[in-house]
Design a protein around this motif. Structure first.
Motif, PDB file in Angstrom:
ATOM      1  N   ALA A  13      57.870  11.790 -15.267  1.00 24.62           N
ATOM      2  CA  ALA A  13      58.239  11.041 -16.727  1.00 24.62           C
ATOM      3  C   ALA A  13      58.373   9.719 -16.600  1.00 24.62           C
ATOM      4  CB  ALA A  13      59.626  11.554 -16.638  1.00 24.62           C
ATOM      5  N   LEU A  14      58.309   8.419 -15.677  1.00 25.22           N
ATOM      6  CA  LEU A  14      58.109   7.292 -15.368  1.00 25.22           C
ATOM      7  C   LEU A  14      56.360   7.142 -15.769  1.00 25.22           C
ATOM      8  CD1 LEU A  14      59.939   4.543 -15.726  1.00 25.22           C
ATOM      9  CD2 LEU A  14      58.832   5.039 -13.926  1.00 25.22           C
ATOM     10  N   ARG A  15      55.788   7.398 -14.926  1.00 25.44           N
ATOM     11  CA  ARG A  15      54.772   7.324 -15.905  1.00 25.44           C
ATOM     12  C   ARG A  15      53.827   7.864 -16.147  1.00 25.44           C
ATOM     13  NH1 ARG A  15      49.918  10.925 -12.271  1.00 25.44           N
ATOM     14  NH2 ARG A  15      48.190   9.040 -11.757  1.00 25.44           N
ATOM     15  N   GLY A  16      54.472   9.515 -17.091  1.00 24.22           N
ATOM     16  CA  GLY A  16      53.883   9.331 -18.241  1.00 24.22           C
ATOM     17  C   GLY A  16      54.560   8.733 -19.687  1.00 24.22           C
ATOM     18  N   LEU A  17      55.754   8.069 -18.760  1.00 27.99           N
ATOM     19  CA  LEU A  17      55.881   7.249 -20.449  1.00 27.99           C
ATOM     20  C   LEU A  17      54.727   5.739 -20.220  1.00 27.99           C
ATOM     21  CD1 LEU A  17      58.007   6.155 -22.205  1.00 27.99           C
ATOM     22  CD2 LEU A  17      59.285   5.114 -20.644  1.00 27.99           C
ATOM     23  N   ALA A  18      54.732   4.873 -18.899  1.00 25.97           N
ATOM     24  CA  ALA A  18      53.997   3.891 -18.806  1.00 25.97           C
ATOM     25  C   ALA A  18      52.777   4.577 -19.791  1.00 25.97           C
ATOM     26  CB  ALA A  18      54.121   3.504 -18.201  1.00 25.97           C
ATOM     27  N   GLN A  19      51.971   5.636 -19.582  1.00 25.02           N
ATOM     28  CA  GLN A  19      50.447   5.434 -19.876  1.00 25.02           C
ATOM     29  C   GLN A  19      50.492   5.585 -20.947  1.00 25.02           C
ATOM     30  OE1 GLN A  19      49.716   9.668 -18.199  1.00 25.02           O
ATOM     31  NE2 GLN A  19      49.207   8.236 -15.863  1.00 25.02           N
ATOM     32  N   ALA A  20      51.857   6.151 -21.568  1.00 19.49           N
ATOM     33  CA  ALA A  20      51.893   6.468 -23.531  1.00 19.49           C
ATOM     34  C   ALA A  20      51.696   5.091 -23.719  1.00 19.49           C
ATOM     35  CB  ALA A  20      53.037   7.519 -23.453  1.00 19.49           C
ATOM     36  N   LEU A  21      52.975   4.403 -23.209  1.00 19.33           N
ATOM     37  CA  LEU A  21      53.221   2.965 -23.798  1.00 19.33           C
ATOM     38  C   LEU A  21      51.626   2.641 -24.108  1.00 19.33           C
ATOM     39  CD1 LEU A  21      56.319   2.035 -22.069  1.00 19.33           C
ATOM     40  CD2 LEU A  21      56.089   3.412 -25.020  1.00 19.33           C
ATOM     41  N   ALA A  22      50.880   2.511 -22.825  1.00 21.44           N
ATOM     42  CA  ALA A  22      49.828   1.369 -22.390  1.00 21.44           C
ATOM     43  C   ALA A  22      48.765   1.929 -23.741  1.00 21.44           C
ATOM     44  CB  ALA A  22      48.712   1.963 -21.099  1.00 21.44           C
ATOM     45  N   ARG A  23      48.812   2.947 -24.045  1.00 25.47           N
ATOM     46  CA  ARG A  23      47.380   3.429 -24.385  1.00 25.47           C
ATOM     47  C   ARG A  23      48.215   3.098 -26.220  1.00 25.47           C
ATOM     48  NH1 ARG A  23      47.418   7.498 -20.572  1.00 25.47           N
ATOM     49  NH2 ARG A  23      44.988   7.796 -20.730  1.00 25.47           N
ATOM     50  N   GLU A  24      49.446   2.788 -25.911  1.00 22.16           N
ATOM     51  CA  GLU A  24      50.529   2.549 -27.378  1.00 22.16           C
ATOM     52  C   GLU A  24      50.046   0.991 -28.305  1.00 22.16           C
ATOM     53  OE1 GLU A  24      54.280   3.399 -30.063  1.00 22.16           O
ATOM     54  OE2 GLU A  24      53.656   4.628 -28.442  1.00 22.16           O
ATOM     55  N   ASN A  50      48.260  -1.600 -25.591  1.00 26.08           N
ATOM     56  CA  ASN A  50      47.274  -2.060 -25.580  1.00 26.08           C
ATOM     57  C   ASN A  50      47.044  -2.910 -26.044  1.00 26.08           C
ATOM     58  OD1 ASN A  50      46.615  -0.825 -21.775  1.00 26.08           O
ATOM     59  ND2 ASN A  50      47.901  -2.526 -22.399  1.00 26.08           N
ATOM     60  N   PRO A  51      46.010  -2.303 -27.648  1.00 22.65           N
ATOM     61  CA  PRO A  51      45.737  -2.744 -28.152  1.00 22.65           C
ATOM     62  C   PRO A  51      46.220  -3.556 -29.534  1.00 22.65           C
ATOM     63  CG  PRO A  51      45.271  -0.477 -28.250  1.00 22.65           C
ATOM     64  CD  PRO A  51      46.585  -0.445 -27.400  1.00 22.65           C
ATOM     65  N   ASP A  52      47.557  -3.995 -29.061  1.00 22.82           N
ATOM     66  CA  ASP A  52      48.665  -5.095 -29.196  1.00 22.82           C
ATOM     67  C   ASP A  52      48.642  -6.290 -27.954  1.00 22.82           C
ATOM     68  OD1 ASP A  52      48.952  -2.842 -32.247  1.00 22.82           O
ATOM     69  OD2 ASP A  52      50.621  -2.806 -31.293  1.00 22.82           O
ATOM     70  N   GLY A  53      47.826  -6.034 -28.127  1.00 24.38           N
ATOM     71  CA  GLY A  53      47.834  -7.339 -26.562  1.00 24.38           C
ATOM     72  C   GLY A  53      49.085  -7.504 -25.850  1.00 24.38           C
ATOM     73  N   ILE A  54      49.468  -5.827 -25.832  1.00 24.40           N
ATOM     74  CA  ILE A  54      50.594  -5.982 -24.584  1.00 24.40           C
ATOM     75  C   ILE A  54      50.489  -5.326 -23.710  1.00 24.40           C
ATOM     76  CG2 ILE A  54      53.040  -4.778 -24.705  1.00 24.40           C
ATOM     77  CD1 ILE A  54      53.657  -5.044 -27.487  1.00 24.40           C
ATOM     78  N   HIS A  55      50.094  -6.128 -22.389  1.00 25.28           N
ATOM     79  CA  HIS A  55      49.872  -5.412 -21.295  1.00 25.28           C
ATOM     80  C   HIS A  55      51.190  -4.076 -20.705  1.00 25.28           C
ATOM     81  CE1 HIS A  55      48.142  -6.014 -17.099  1.00 25.28           C
ATOM     82  NE2 HIS A  55      48.198  -4.410 -17.027  1.00 25.28           N
ATOM     83  N   VAL A  56      51.333  -3.050 -20.394  1.00 27.49           N
ATOM     84  CA  VAL A  56      51.669  -2.217 -19.637  1.00 27.49           C
ATOM     85  C   VAL A  56      51.160  -1.189 -18.552  1.00 27.49           C
ATOM     86  CG1 VAL A  56      53.102   0.372 -19.929  1.00 27.49           C
ATOM     87  CG2 VAL A  56      52.623  -1.941 -22.251  1.00 27.49           C
ATOM     88  N   PRO A  87      43.408 -10.478 -19.807  1.00 23.83           N
ATOM     89  CA  PRO A  87      42.929  -8.627 -20.868  1.00 23.83           C
ATOM     90  C   PRO A  87      41.826  -8.127 -20.877  1.00 23.83           C
ATOM     91  CG  PRO A  87      44.044 -10.744 -22.025  1.00 23.83           C
ATOM     92  CD  PRO A  87      43.699 -10.772 -21.048  1.00 23.83           C
ATOM     93  N   SER A  88      40.606  -8.679 -20.453  1.00 25.88           N
ATOM     94  CA  SER A  88      39.196  -8.058 -20.406  1.00 25.88           C
ATOM     95  C   SER A  88      39.216  -7.136 -19.010  1.00 25.88           C
ATOM     96  CB  SER A  88      38.260  -8.652 -20.620  1.00 25.88           C
ATOM     97  OG  SER A  88      38.114  -9.225 -19.111  1.00 25.88           O
ATOM     98  N   VAL A  89      40.434  -6.991 -17.899  1.00 23.35           N
ATOM     99  CA  VAL A  89      40.528  -6.561 -17.087  1.00 23.35           C
ATOM    100  C   VAL A  89      41.710  -5.582 -16.489  1.00 23.35           C
ATOM    101  CG1 VAL A  89      39.045  -7.330 -15.755  1.00 23.35           C
ATOM    102  CG2 VAL A  89      40.713  -8.500 -16.315  1.00 23.35           C
ATOM    103  N   TRP A  90      42.222  -5.617 -17.592  1.00 20.67           N
ATOM    104  CA  TRP A  90      43.930  -5.173 -17.815  1.00 20.67           C
ATOM    105  C   TRP A  90      43.722  -3.494 -16.789  1.00 20.67           C
ATOM    106  CZ3 TRP A  90      46.750  -6.052 -22.710  1.00 20.67           C
ATOM    107  CH2 TRP A  90      47.073  -6.478 -23.447  1.00 20.67           C
ATOM    108  N   SER A  91      44.687  -3.577 -15.994  1.00 17.64           N
ATOM    109  CA  SER A  91      44.873  -2.329 -15.076  1.00 17.64           C
ATOM    110  C   SER A  91      45.985  -1.466 -15.454  1.00 17.64           C
ATOM    111  CB  SER A  91      45.643  -2.897 -13.160  1.00 17.64           C
ATOM    112  OG  SER A  91      44.148  -3.127 -12.424  1.00 17.64           O
ATOM    113  N   ASP A  92      45.775  -0.747 -16.229  1.00 15.95           N
ATOM    114  CA  ASP A  92      47.181   0.370 -15.773  1.00 15.95           C
ATOM    115  C   ASP A  92      48.169   1.147 -15.264  1.00 15.95           C
ATOM    116  OD1 ASP A  92      46.356   0.029 -18.859  1.00 15.95           O
ATOM    117  OD2 ASP A  92      45.466   1.710 -19.176  1.00 15.95           O
TER     118      ASP A  92
END
Length: 104
Positions: free
Chosen positions: A25-36, A38-44, A88-93
């Protein structure tokens, strides 16, 4: 935002149903937050820690007779620091950290 997970977030094992489901569940939350966000400049990022981290308590509880190496906390902290400072050009999720298993 960096979330610390465990190998249980990638594969579930016997007697670890509660732990693995929480880590999945934690991994899924992190994936969802990253997709939501990252375009705003927030690295998750989600970090999978696949091993035991060296501490006095860990060594007393798990290390006696153990042949696998432990994760050194300073080395792990350095990896978190590097992840935090990624461009930001090489962020790891998602990143996996584990000690090298040596054969004797």
């Amino acid at each position: 935002m960096i979330f610390s997970g465990a190998s249980g977030s990638l594969r579930a094992g016997p007697r670890f149903a509660a732990f693995s489901s929480a880590k999945f569940a934690l991994r899924g939350l992190a994936q969802a937050l990253a997709r939501e966000h990252n375009p705003d400049g927030i690295h998750v990022a989600h970090v999978v820690i696949d091993g035991l981290i060296r501490s006095k308590k860990t060594e007393q509880r798990f290390a006696p007779g153990r042949s696998e190496p432990l994760i050194e906390p300073d080395a792990l902290a350095e990896q978190y620091f590097q992840l935090f400072h990624q461009a930001p050009s090489v962020w790891s999720d998602e990143v996996n950290f584990r000690p090298v298993l040596t054969s004797h």
